[in-house]
Design an enzyme around this catalytic site. Structure first.
Site, mmCIF file in Angstrom:
data_model
loop_
_atom_site.group_PDB
_atom_site.id
_atom_site.type_symbol
_atom_site.label_atom_id
_atom_site.label_comp_id
_atom_site.label_asym_id
_atom_site.label_seq_id
_atom_site.Cartn_x
_atom_site.Cartn_y
_atom_site.Cartn_z
ATOM 1 N N GLY A 64 0.822 -1.199 0.000
ATOM 2 C CA GLY A 64 0.000 0.000 0.000
ATOM 3 C C GLY A 64 0.857 1.250 0.000
ATOM 4 N N GLY A 112 4.185 0.260 2.001
ATOM 5 C CA GLY A 112 4.747 -0.880 1.276
ATOM 6 C C GLY A 112 5.106 -0.537 -0.151
ATOM 7 N N LYS A 114 8.458 7.306 18.762
ATOM 8 C CA LYS A 114 7.526 7.532 17.663
ATOM 9 C C LYS A 114 6.084 7.571 18.159
ATOM 10 C CE LYS A 114 6.670 7.835 13.167
ATOM 11 N NZ LYS A 114 5.224 8.098 13.186
ATOM 12 N N ASN A 133 -0.400 14.470 16.803
ATOM 13 C CA ASN A 133 -1.508 14.176 15.892
ATOM 14 C C ASN A 133 -2.824 14.840 16.292
ATOM 15 O OD1 ASN A 133 0.417 12.686 14.620
ATOM 16 N ND2 ASN A 133 -0.687 10.744 14.671
#
Length: 238
Positions: free
Chosen positions: A9, A12, A206, A214
């Site tokens: 995706g 990937g 992370k 976020n």
């Protein structure tokens, strides 16, 4: 080296585009639908800084059994998809296959080789019923913190937004031959791929960054560079 991208995706696909350029890599991808059809017909395309490049992918299938045993598998599915499809990966796995887990967050293998009182502990909230632990095996796992942001902008086309770092680490912290080889392969494909002696700290770094930035980004519609430098949003983050 036989390398499979398990889930080609957004992330990937970025990996596939880079590794398709590396000599000695026999690359295959697992994808499906129009996206896979476009990859097999036209290669995997990457749009970066306004320029588009494409590289052919020789092998691709929605069925891992058609791809055969691999030396390295990059599991690039979302966390819930990785859990659901754990048994589907079995045809790709040989005795020495390394599986690079490219899901940000606490991984299912977290307590493998951690030492101390929690050694070997399983986490049902992360890996319900020990599905990945049993199907893949923690001895195959290599940790990875994924930093790039990408999206699928059309079938077979990945648009790069920012970042090129895939931090790697063995669960036991060693600079093993396999993680070193994977790092060198990623670097040859144009990525930053440091081998860390404490991948768990990188995983938390992370995760903490995502938890902090976020929600602020979602509420303000600001990108990270603005959130981190605007006095108001910077104060909230701090």
């Amino acid at each position: 080296m036989r390398v499979c991208i398990f889930g080609a995706g957004a992330i990937g696909g970025l990996l596939a585009h880079g590794l398709a350029q590396v000599d000695g890599v026999e690359l295959s991808v697992m994808a499906r639908g129009d996206h896979l059809k476009a990859i097999l017909e036209n290669g995997i395309s990457l749009v970066r800084d306004g320029e588009t490049t494409a590289f052919r992918i020789a092998k691709g299938s929605p069925d891992p059994a058609e791809l055969g045993e691999q030396d390295v598998v990059f599991n690039c599915l979302k966390s819930h998809q990785a859990w659901q499809s754990a048994e589907n990966m079995l045809p790709l796995l040989g005795n020495d296959t390394a599986v690079v887990t490219c899901q940000n967050g606490v991984p299912w293998w977290y307590f493998h080789k951690v030492g101390g009182e929690f050694e070997g502990k399983r986490m049902d909230a992360v890996d319900r019923g020990d599905r990945q632990w049993n199907a893949i095996g923690p001895e195959r796992a290599i940790g990875c913190s994924v930093y790039p942001a990408t999206e699928i902008s059309a079938p077979g086309v990945i648009t790069h937004i920012y970042g090129d770092k895939f931090a790697l680490g063995e669960p036991d912290g060693s600079a093993s031959a396999r993680v070193t080889q994977i790092s060198e392969m990623l670097q040859a494909g144009g990525f930053k791929a440091p081998v860390l002696d404490d991948i768990r700290s990188e995983i938390w770094l992370k995760l903490w960054g995502n938890l902090c930035f976020n929600p602020i980004s979602a509420l303000t519609r600001a990108t990270l560079d603005v959130v981190a430098t605007d006095p108001g949003s910077r104060a909230v983050a701090k």
